[in-house]
Design an enzyme around this catalytic site. Structure first.
Site, PDB file in Angstrom:
ATOM      1  N   HIS A  87      -7.763  27.161 -54.890  1.00  0.00           N
ATOM      2  CA  HIS A  87      -7.626  25.904 -54.154  1.00  0.00           C
ATOM      3  C   HIS A  87      -7.770  24.728 -55.119  1.00  0.00           C
ATOM      4  O   HIS A  87      -8.532  24.775 -56.084  1.00  0.00           O
ATOM      5  CB  HIS A  87      -8.685  25.816 -53.047  1.00  0.00           C
ATOM      6  CG  HIS A  87      -8.455  24.685 -52.099  1.00  0.00           C
ATOM      7  ND1 HIS A  87      -8.843  23.391 -52.380  1.00  0.00           N
ATOM      8  CD2 HIS A  87      -7.861  24.654 -50.871  1.00  0.00           C
ATOM      9  CE1 HIS A  87      -8.502  22.609 -51.363  1.00  0.00           C
ATOM     10  NE2 HIS A  87      -7.910  23.341 -50.441  1.00  0.00           N
ATOM     11  N   GLU A 156       0.152  23.626 -51.984  1.00  0.00           N
ATOM     12  CA  GLU A 156      -0.558  22.434 -51.537  1.00  0.00           C
ATOM     13  C   GLU A 156      -0.392  21.315 -52.559  1.00  0.00           C
ATOM     14  O   GLU A 156      -1.009  21.343 -53.625  1.00  0.00           O
ATOM     15  CB  GLU A 156      -2.036  22.729 -51.305  1.00  0.00           C
ATOM     16  CG  GLU A 156      -2.690  23.591 -52.378  1.00  0.00           C
ATOM     17  CD  GLU A 156      -4.199  23.625 -52.276  1.00  0.00           C
ATOM     18  OE1 GLU A 156      -4.726  23.370 -51.186  1.00  0.00           O
ATOM     19  OE2 GLU A 156      -4.836  23.877 -53.298  1.00  0.00           O
TER      20      GLU A 156
END
Length: 236
Positions: A87, A156
């Site tokens: 992430h 992302e």
């Protein structure tokens, strides 16, 4: 469709139990795979068959002298076999290198985990050129087994996370088409996904689901996103 919620450092264990309980009314009747990644201290043996509980992070070890970290032993206690790796906040705020992410990936791959592996670019890379952006993102695949059967990739754009900004639907379709050339694994979009744009994002070609952050903190909102995915699935 895969509909995933990253709760980050939010909700206590008690609040997470309430959240899961409320979310079940959506997940129980859904054809989508519903994933929830609670805060690490909120992990527990949740009584749910329709929601997969995953870990936001873990250290690639069974146990040991790694202060502040969570090992496989702690995940096994709750039957967790799904993990989020790479992430942007782990990469850019907490400084995890590609080498360390590969180490994590290989460890949890060996243990048979479903791995949601995140890739993406910061604003300055996005604004440079398309080729610069693609080169930057492709480097995040280096050392990763992109054919791993339990791999899910989440794209992302770092500049869109928590900012309210999102790429255009055309931009999302374009980058997802490029990333599908690298790996045929399910490909999620993450980056300021909200109730008011989730259905449009889910309808984009090569978007196999969404990874939702702050907008997933409200079970009712996240539940509506699950419903959107089901509606789209029925029309395909």
């Amino acid at each position: 469709m895969i509909i995933a919620a990253n709760l980050k450092t939010n909700l206590t264990r008690s609040a997470t139990h309430s959240y899961i309980q409320e979310l079940q009314k959506f997940a129980d009747v859904s054809s989508s795979d519903v994933l929830v990644f609670p805060a690490m201290t909120s992990l527990d043996s949740f009584q749910t068959k329709s929601i997969t509980i995953g870990a936001q992070n873990a250290y690639p070890t069974q146990n040991g002298a790694f202060t502040g970290e969570t090992g496989l032993e702690q995940l096994d206690e709750f039957g967790i076999k799904t993990i989020l790796i790479g992430h942007s906040e782990r990469r850019h705020i907490l400084g995890e290198s590609q080498e360390f992410l590969v180490q994590k990936f290989n460890y949890f791959k060996e243990k048979g985990f479903k791995i949601v592996f995140c890739v993406g670019e910061p604003k300055e890379i996005r604004e440079a050129s398309k080729q610069t952006m693609l080169t930057y993102i492709k480097k995040q695949y280096e050392g990763i087994d992109s054919d791993y059967e339990n791999l899910v990739v989440a794209y992302e754009p770092v500049w869109a996370i928590g900012t309210g900004l999102t790429p255009t639907l055309e931009d999302i379709e374009d980058i997802h088409a490029e990333l599908k050339k690298i790996s045929s694994a399910p490909l999620l979009y993450g980056g300021s996904v909200k109730v008011n744009n989730a259905k449009d994002v889910l309808s984009v070609k090569n978007v196999d689901g969404i990874l939702v952050g702050s907008a997933a903190l409200y079970a009712e909102h996240f539940g509506k996103m699950i419903q959107y995915a089901d509606e789209l699935d029925k029309t395909k």
